[in-house]
Design a protein around this motif. Structure first.
Motif, PDB file in Angstrom:
ATOM      1  N   PHE A   1       0.801  -1.213   0.000  1.00 31.94           N
ATOM      2  CA  PHE A   1       0.000   0.000   0.000  1.00 31.94           C
ATOM      3  C   PHE A   1       0.840   1.273   0.000  1.00 31.94           C
ATOM      4  O   PHE A   1       0.338   2.321  -0.391  1.00 31.94           O
ATOM      5  N   ALA A   2       2.074   1.226   0.460  1.00 26.72           N
ATOM      6  CA  ALA A   2       2.969   2.395   0.431  1.00 26.72           C
ATOM      7  C   ALA A   2       4.371   1.923   0.069  1.00 26.72           C
ATOM      8  O   ALA A   2       5.287   1.994   0.886  1.00 26.72           O
ATOM      9  N   PRO A   3       4.561   1.438  -1.143  1.00 22.64           N
ATOM     10  CA  PRO A   3       5.844   0.805  -1.469  1.00 22.64           C
ATOM     11  C   PRO A   3       7.013   1.786  -1.521  1.00 22.64           C
ATOM     12  O   PRO A   3       8.134   1.429  -1.174  1.00 22.64           O
ATOM     13  N   ASN A   4       6.779   3.026  -1.956  1.00 25.24           N
ATOM     14  CA  ASN A   4       7.883   3.961  -2.129  1.00 25.24           C
ATOM     15  C   ASN A   4       8.416   4.452  -0.792  1.00 25.24           C
ATOM     16  O   ASN A   4       9.629   4.533  -0.586  1.00 25.24           O
ATOM     17  N   THR A   5       7.518   4.765   0.146  1.00 23.77           N
ATOM     18  CA  THR A   5       7.971   5.192   1.470  1.00 23.77           C
ATOM     19  C   THR A   5       8.644   4.043   2.203  1.00 23.77           C
ATOM     20  O   THR A   5       9.641   4.243   2.907  1.00 23.77           O
ATOM     21  N   ALA A   6       8.115   2.819   2.052  1.00 23.39           N
ATOM     22  CA  ALA A   6       8.747   1.662   2.680  1.00 23.39           C
ATOM     23  C   ALA A   6      10.122   1.396   2.092  1.00 23.39           C
ATOM     24  O   ALA A   6      11.056   1.010   2.805  1.00 23.39           O
ATOM     25  N   ALA A   7      10.286   1.605   0.777  1.00 21.57           N
ATOM     26  CA  ALA A   7      11.592   1.399   0.159  1.00 21.57           C
ATOM     27  C   ALA A   7      12.582   2.482   0.571  1.00 21.57           C
ATOM     28  O   ALA A   7      13.790   2.241   0.617  1.00 21.57           O
ATOM     29  N   LEU A   8      12.088   3.667   0.896  1.00 22.89           N
ATOM     30  CA  LEU A   8      12.974   4.781   1.254  1.00 22.89           C
ATOM     31  C   LEU A   8      13.515   4.665   2.669  1.00 22.89           C
ATOM     32  O   LEU A   8      14.730   4.744   2.889  1.00 22.89           O
ATOM     33  N   VAL A   9      12.642   4.452   3.654  1.00 31.05           N
ATOM     34  CA  VAL A   9      13.064   4.456   5.056  1.00 31.05           C
ATOM     35  C   VAL A   9      12.915   3.103   5.735  1.00 31.05           C
ATOM     36  O   VAL A   9      13.268   2.964   6.911  1.00 31.05           O
ATOM     37  N   GLY A  10      12.356   2.109   5.059  1.00 32.28           N
ATOM     38  CA  GLY A  10      12.139   0.815   5.671  1.00 32.28           C
ATOM     39  C   GLY A  10      10.701   0.662   6.145  1.00 32.28           C
ATOM     40  O   GLY A  10      10.029   1.647   6.497  1.00 32.28           O
ATOM     41  N   SER A  11      10.229  -0.569   6.193  1.00 31.37           N
ATOM     42  CA  SER A  11       8.829  -0.818   6.558  1.00 31.37           C
ATOM     43  C   SER A  11       8.542  -0.450   8.003  1.00 31.37           C
ATOM     44  O   SER A  11       7.489   0.111   8.313  1.00 31.37           O
ATOM     45  N   GLN A  12       9.468  -0.747   8.903  1.00 39.51           N
ATOM     46  CA  GLN A  12       9.230  -0.478  10.319  1.00 39.51           C
ATOM     47  C   GLN A  12       9.114   1.020  10.578  1.00 39.51           C
ATOM     48  O   GLN A  12       8.191   1.489  11.250  1.00 39.51           O
ATOM     49  N   THR A  13      10.052   1.797  10.038  1.00 39.55           N
ATOM     50  CA  THR A  13      10.008   3.248  10.248  1.00 39.55           C
ATOM     51  C   THR A  13       8.798   3.866   9.567  1.00 39.55           C
ATOM     52  O   THR A  13       8.157   4.767  10.121  1.00 39.55           O
TER      53      THR A  13
END
Length: 386
Positions: free
Chosen positions: A212-224
């Motif tokens: 659902f938010a692949p770009n933000t997860a790829a940028l800072v990591g899924s946990q953050t």
């Protein structure tokens, strides 16, 4: 039955209006009846406990849905906003902020209950979760803190345990009654239950952000990314925040009174502990936070527009951030010592003109002085002997 079980059992889905008019609902907590009669509590505490009970009534069905989607994962297809799992993701993200507020309210309530026994504990252990765990370990006998150091060391630092041991010896307090101790322990259990539910929600959101938010997860990591969405209230909430406020999400007060180290960076929130910032040298972390927060704001807009579903934009932004930080970390080139320029012995230029000539006449030699200095040819000067 524990306090958590009572709240989960009593707050099933709300009855119809006719049923609510015919029979008044029972209070969620066993000790709320006495507190409503005016015993041992103020009105603000009752409001906080009631809001916690209402929160649990909303939290229970959401946790069941999380279990259901975790056991039977559903692949997102079509429009993401129409996916029921995405709606659940947004709902639990919005609920995460309410859970944080209720944890703070319960922390205040537990501190009020436990303050007559150990007043100094509230100023020494600032984290609500660590405070509740400390209260359950210490209990009503604070003189045995030294014997319980192994249990406290699981979640407290050695410096804080040492300060607690010394403060317990000099503390002027009274023993809690059995009822007060029971209320304190049940409230602490409820606080820890809400914390575990929040961590469970964060873990679930982090596993679904790649969809659902692949770009933000790829940028800072899924946990953050999950922590940022939980603190801001989802993608829309994070979208409304300016980039300068993103590093402040999740920031806690520094425990300077315990003597802990300070890095000099005030905004130590969720973004500060992401892998990119932690791998950056200490003197560049302030600039790294500024650069990364701007990229997070951009990646949130990309995710909300449902473009680059494979996370390519997020990976590109991450590469740009790493290149900028690598360039900032390169030391300046050593050009060596530079020789001084050769001295210029040419006479300085003199300004001419009527004004300058008149100015120089003030310091010129007079005719009398010229005559005195003049030597006559062929005449012998007299000898002067002292």
């Amino acid at each position: 039955m524990s306090l958590v079980d009572e709240l989960l059992a009593d707050f099933s889905p709300s009855p119809s209006p006719a049923q609510s008019r015919s029979a008044s609902p029972e209070p969620p907590l066993s000790y709320l009846e006495e507190q409503r009669d005016g015993h041992n509590a103020c009105n603000s505490v009752l409001v906080e406990l009631d809001s916690t009970a209402r929160l649990l009534s909303q939290l229970n069905p959401l946790l069941d849905q999380i279990d259901e989607y975790s056991e039977n994962p559903d692949c997102a297809s079509g429009n993401v906003e129409d996916n029921p799992e995405y709606k659940l993701l947004v709902e639990v993200n919005d609920l995460a902020a309410d859970i944080t507020n209720e944890i703070a309210a319960l922390h205040k309530y537990v501190a009020e209950k436990y303050r007559p026994r150990f007043q100094e504990l509230e100023s020494l252990v600032l984290n609500p979760i660590e405070y509740a765990k400390t209260v359950k370990v210490i209990g009503n006998d604070i003189s045995t803190i030294k014997d319980k150091q192994n249990e406290l060391a699981e979640f407290l630092q050695a410096a804080i345990i040492m300060v607690l041991t010394v403060s317990a010896l000099t503390s002027s307090s009274r023993q809690l009654t059995d009822e007060e101790l029971k209320d304190t322990n049940e409230s602490s259990d409820l606080l820890l239950f809400l914390d575990s539910a929040k961590r469970r929600i964060t873990q679930y959101v982090s596993t679904k952000l790649s969809v659902f938010a692949p770009n933000t997860a790829a940028l800072v990591g899924s946990q953050t990314a999950a922590q940022l969405f939980g603190a801001a209230g989802g993608l829309n909430g994070l979208l409304k925040l300016p980039s300068c406020n993103i590093p402040s999400l999740g920031a806690k007060r520094n425990q300077t009174n315990i003597g802990l180290g300070n890095t000099g960076i005030r905004q130590q929130g969720f973004l500060y502990f992401c892998p990119i910032i932690q791998s950056t040298p200490m003197d560049l972390r302030r600039q790294a936070l500024r650069i990364l927060s701007g990229k997070v704001a951009l990646s949130t807009r990309v995710d909300l527009a449902h473009t680059a579903l494979d996370g390519a934009q997020g990976l590109k932004m991450k590469q740009e951030v790493e290149e900028k930080l690598e360039k900032l970390g390169i030391p300046p080139s050593n050009k060596g010592p530079k020789a001084l320029p050769a001295p210029d012995d040419k006479p300085s230029k003199k300004r001419g003109g009527k004004r300058i000539r008149k100015y120089k006449q003030q310091f010129a030699m007079t005719d009398l002085r010229k005559a005195q200095n003049r030597m006559r040819f062929g005449e012998q000067d007299g000898d002067y002997i002292d």
